[in-house]
Design a protein around this motif. Structure first.
Motif, mmCIF file in Angstrom:
data_model
loop_
_atom_site.group_PDB
_atom_site.id
_atom_site.type_symbol
_atom_site.label_atom_id
_atom_site.label_comp_id
_atom_site.label_asym_id
_atom_site.label_seq_id
_atom_site.Cartn_x
_atom_site.Cartn_y
_atom_site.Cartn_z
ATOM 1 N N LEU A 178 0.853 -1.179 0.000
ATOM 2 C CA LEU A 178 0.000 0.000 0.000
ATOM 3 C C LEU A 178 0.900 1.244 0.000
ATOM 4 O O LEU A 178 1.621 1.479 0.965
ATOM 5 C CB LEU A 178 -0.906 0.007 1.237
ATOM 6 C CG LEU A 178 -1.721 -1.277 1.443
ATOM 7 C CD1 LEU A 178 -2.610 -1.156 2.677
ATOM 8 C CD2 LEU A 178 -2.559 -1.596 0.219
ATOM 9 N N PRO A 179 0.874 2.018 -1.086
ATOM 10 C CA PRO A 179 1.854 3.097 -1.229
ATOM 11 C C PRO A 179 1.681 4.201 -0.182
ATOM 12 O O PRO A 179 2.606 4.984 0.031
ATOM 13 C CB PRO A 179 1.612 3.621 -2.647
ATOM 14 C CG PRO A 179 0.249 3.179 -3.006
ATOM 15 C CD PRO A 179 0.001 1.900 -2.259
ATOM 16 N N TRP A 180 0.512 4.280 0.450
ATOM 17 C CA TRP A 180 0.298 5.371 1.409
ATOM 18 C C TRP A 180 0.716 4.977 2.823
ATOM 19 O O TRP A 180 0.630 5.765 3.734
ATOM 20 C CB TRP A 180 -1.156 5.813 1.414
ATOM 21 C CG TRP A 180 -2.106 4.688 1.636
ATOM 22 C CD1 TRP A 180 -2.517 4.191 2.829
ATOM 23 C CD2 TRP A 180 -2.772 3.904 0.641
ATOM 24 N NE1 TRP A 180 -3.375 3.152 2.648
ATOM 25 C CE2 TRP A 180 -3.558 2.957 1.306
ATOM 26 C CE3 TRP A 180 -2.766 3.931 -0.765
ATOM 27 C CZ2 TRP A 180 -4.339 2.034 0.629
ATOM 28 C CZ3 TRP A 180 -3.542 3.012 -1.429
ATOM 29 C CH2 TRP A 180 -4.321 2.079 -0.743
ATOM 30 N N ARG A 181 1.128 3.732 3.008
ATOM 31 C CA ARG A 181 1.586 3.317 4.324
ATOM 32 C C ARG A 181 3.104 3.220 4.329
ATOM 33 O O ARG A 181 3.702 2.811 3.342
ATOM 34 C CB ARG A 181 1.015 1.939 4.667
ATOM 35 C CG ARG A 181 -0.438 1.970 5.042
ATOM 36 C CD ARG A 181 -0.880 0.585 5.435
ATOM 37 N NE ARG A 181 -2.222 0.611 5.996
ATOM 38 C CZ ARG A 181 -2.588 -0.079 7.070
ATOM 39 N NH1 ARG A 181 -1.711 -0.847 7.689
ATOM 40 N NH2 ARG A 181 -3.812 -0.002 7.524
#
Lengths: 261, 254, 255
Positions: A91-94
């Motif tokens: 997950l790129p936002w984590r």
């Protein structure tokens, strides 16, 4: 002893553009506890399909699939798939830390969760990158994050779908050795899909070759090379070369003739 | 794959709720309602305009302003965008001014243009051209900036003149970008055309719509709204088709 | 990438203003009502001094932001349902596309007809205008990368967890884009509603000053509107970066 994960007389048929396509037929495979089994095959031979069935991501059209003694319907407890395209799996936002925590954060109290994440990141050597975002890391590091995410759940079985297929040769070799160490440490059962013959022989206790269309298991080969294995010395052993020779033959290559495919 | 699926479009079944709504409106609506006259009264509402020979000229005026405005915007946007994209210094010099101009909402320009230029067709054009230029300018700038230098060097080594380099290399290479910009700019230009007409009441469909509202001819307002919707749909359909066709051809030949 | 101050660009901007001033002063640009930049500055001073500007700005902002906020709630909710529940999408998307083809400005007269010369008209128009970009962006944002959903499946995440931890965060960057677009169109459409409908706010101020033949004040109002748009956009971006640091950074929106 019951195998950890197994399939018996498995058949898979998928809908295609022009009618149903038979991908697998009569595949029987049993993987024992702590065993490292590679599934080899040319591209399009159905090896990824087989792994997806074992991982509960795809239903079987015929035969049985079991994890321990339970029939598989949906991803089973303790069995985690690691995908080849790490970029779309994380997950790129984590941050790295929170990506690794994804599978356990709902089940464990915070202190234990942190402990597990640290442990998993240490195993893949990324503890110092825990607060970074995955897309800031190299491809090899991103794949290690995905492996750590699986390890954090303390899986009994890791299903790996060409996990090092998109990486360069140097990175690949170092990740292979890291994976060996992890398995030695954790005793995880590993089913490893690859199209790289050297990689399969080097890593496995046993390898199976899928061929035909629909595919079934053409060759099943024990790899009795001593452990721990080493990138240079193991690959110089005559028995390694002999095994490698047999696998290439099973894949349809013959000496003196260029590869067919 | 994904693109192909999107091109496949939305299923026609999806029109069901709209049809049901209109049907329900027709069945239960009060023909004398000042707010929600049922669809069948809309045609009657438009009749005075048709009989007075006002509707078609109004649509013509709107179409003319829209087409002229969009054409001017296309030329200006393509030329300025290409120039700005070709040179970093020019880009840096102009971009703050361009950014500020872009931040001015089209609606706020209408009264200003009306005061300075008067209630004329030229005024309408100026107001339409300004906002419609941006999408085209921006796509051209990006396309020119990312154009492979090899593409420009090759004809130079072949000894092509500047004129031929422009017509044979640069223009075809940037055409898809221009069309992509036009696809965004066209619906915008139509909206702004109607906006100027509604606000200033100078000619066109928007002026008629504004007048109908001011006289509380609600059936006529809904009728004109439907016509505006058809125009919007046509514009969308044409530019999407054109853009798809050209970009497919470009991809096929390169 | 470090952001340097664009001196050249600023110089060109100032130069353009000076040129404008000179052209008007020397009557090369000869329009009866074209003010020079200095006259616009004076106009701004006058509007600030008599309090008209702040009152009008407050009114317009109230209407535009109310409509926008309402559109944010409805748009994200409806967009999520449309993006996640396939049958709903199948049986309504074409209707929505047909409605979207109606040019939004053409709705202003309808809103005036329905709600009269009131602030409700403005809010409804702002709401309707902002609804589209917000809803459509939410729908496309909900098209999550299938491999991410599979990752959720192999880690045995619950349905709620997949929605909350994977789908919604994955859609955030797109939703923010929708909110930004929505905010700028709702500001524009509020101005239109004020020009032709409710006589209040910045839109009406423009019309009023035009009729009173005060181009300086009028241009000053246009300037204020432009700055308002830039500031609002910046605020939304800033708030989004604060609230959704990871999501915005991963979509390349980090400063």
């Amino acid at each position: 002893m019951t195998p950890t994960i197994s399939c018996d007389d498995l058949a898979v048929t998928l809908p295609g553009a022009s009618g149903p396509v038979h991908i697998l037929r009569g595949v029987t495979l049993a993987v024992e506890k702590a065993e490292f089994v590679s599934i080899l095959g040319t591209s399009g031979s159905g090896k990824t399909t087989l792994l997806r069935v074992l991982g509960g991501l795809l239903p079987a059209s015929g035969g049985t699939v079991r994890c321990d003694d339970t029939a598989i319907s949906g991803p089973p407890e303790g069995v985690v798939t690691v995908f080849q395209d790490y970029a779309h799996s994380l997950l790129p936002w984590r941050t790295v830390r929170r990506n690794v925590a994804l599978g356990i954060e709902a089940r464990l109290p915070k202190s234990e969760r942190d402990e597990r994440v640290d442990e998993a990141l240490t195993m893949v050597g990324l503890l110092d990158r825990a607060e970074e975002y995955p897309w800031r890391l190299s491809g090899g590091m991103q794949q290690r994050v995905q492996i750590a995410r699986a390890l954090a759940t303390r899986p009994r079985v890791l299903l790996m779908d060409e996990p090092f297929g998109a990486l360069d040769a140097m990175t690949k070799a170092s990740l292979q050795d890291q994976l060996q160490q992890v398995q030695e440490l954790t005793g995880t059962t590993i089913v490893f899909v690859t199209h790289d013959v050297e990689e399969a022989v080097y890593l496995s206790d046993r390898l199976v070759v899928l061929n035909g269309s629909p595919a079934d298991i053409g060759l099943s080969l024990e790899i009795p090379l001593p452990r721990p294995r080493h990138q240079i010395t193991t690959k110089e052993r005559p028995d390694y070369l002999e095994l490698r020779h047999r696998v290439y033959e099973a894949l349809g290559h013959t000496v003196g003739e260029p590869a067919r495919g | 794959m994904k693109r192909e699926k999107e091109r496949g479009g939305t299923p026609v079944r999806g029109l069901l709720p709209l049809i049901l709504l209109l049907g329900l409106w027709e069945l239960t609506g009060d023909p004398a309602s000042p707010y929600f006259p049922p669809p069948s009264t809309w045609v009657d509402g438009l009749r005075p305009l048709v009989d007075g020979d006002k509707l078609l000229p109004a649509i013509g005026q709107t179409a003319l302003t829209f087409l002229l405005g969009l054409s001017i915007a296309t030329v200006v946007g393509a030329v300025v965008g290409t120039l700005v994209g070709a040179s970093r210094p020019i880009d840096r010099a102009l971009s703050p001014s361009l950014e500020f101009l872009r931040a001015l909402p089209a609606a706020s320009l209408v009264p200003v243009a009306a005061l300075v230029l008067g209630y004329t067709t030229q005024m309408k054009l100026v107001v339409v051209v300004l906002p419609a230029t941006w999408p085209i300018l921006l796509t051209c700038r990006t396309a020119r900036r990312t154009l492979s230098p090899v593409l420009l060097d090759t004809p130079r080594t072949l000894g092509l003149s500047r004129w031929h380099r422009t017509t044979k290399i640069l223009t075809p290479a940037l055409t898809p970008a221009v069309l992509l910009g036009v696809r965004v700019a066209a619906p915008l230009a139509l909206i702004i055309t109607l906006l100027v007409e509604i606000v200033t009441r100078v000619d066109g469909l928007g002026a008629v719509l504004g007048a109908a509202q001011a006289s509380f001819l609600s059936a006529q307002v809904y009728g004109l709204l439907t016509i505006a919707g058809v125009l919007g749909f046509l514009v969308n359909w044409v530019v999407t088709r054109a853009e798809t066709a050209v970009s497919r051809r470009m991809r096929g030949t390169t | 990438m470090a952001r340097r101050v664009n001196l050249l660009g600023a110089a060109v901007f100032v130069l353009a203003l000076v040129l404008w001033e000179l052209l008007v002063r020397t009557s090369v640009l000869d329009f009866t009502y074209l003010p020079a930049p200095t006259a616009v500055g004076e106009g701004l001073g006058e509007l600030l001094a008599n309090g008209e500007l702040l009152g009008a700005l407050g009114h317009t902002l109230f209407a535009a932001l109310s409509g926008w906020a309402l559109a944010g709630l409805v748009g994200v909710a409806a967009g999520s349902v449309l993006g996640l529940v396939r049958p709903v999408w199948t049986y309504s998307m074409a209707s929505l596309e047909a409605l979207r083809a109606l040019p939004i400005v053409a709705f202003v007269p309808v809103a005036v007809l329905l709600f009269g010369f009131s602030v409700q008209t403005e809010i409804m128009v702002a709401f309707y205008a902002a609804l589209w970009p917000i809803m459509l962006n939410t729908i496309s944002g909900m098209r999550t990368e299938p491999r991410m959903l599979e990752s959720g499946a192999v880690l045995r995440l619950s349905k709620a967890a997949v929605l909350w931890k994977i789908r919604l965060p994955g859609a955030t960057a797109m939703i923010v884009v929708g909110l930004r677009l929505g905010l700028s169109v709702s500001l524009v459409l509020t101005l239109v509603a004020e020009m032709v409908g409710n006589p209040a706010g910045l839109g009406f101020l423009l019309v009023e000053k035009g009729q009173a033949l005060q181009p300086g004040q009028m241009f000053a109002a246009v300037f204020v509107i432009g700055v308002t748009g830039i500031v609002l956009n910046g605020l939304v971006m800033g708030a989004a970066r604060l609230a959704f640091r990871g999501q915005m950074a991963s979509s390349g929106e980090a400063a």
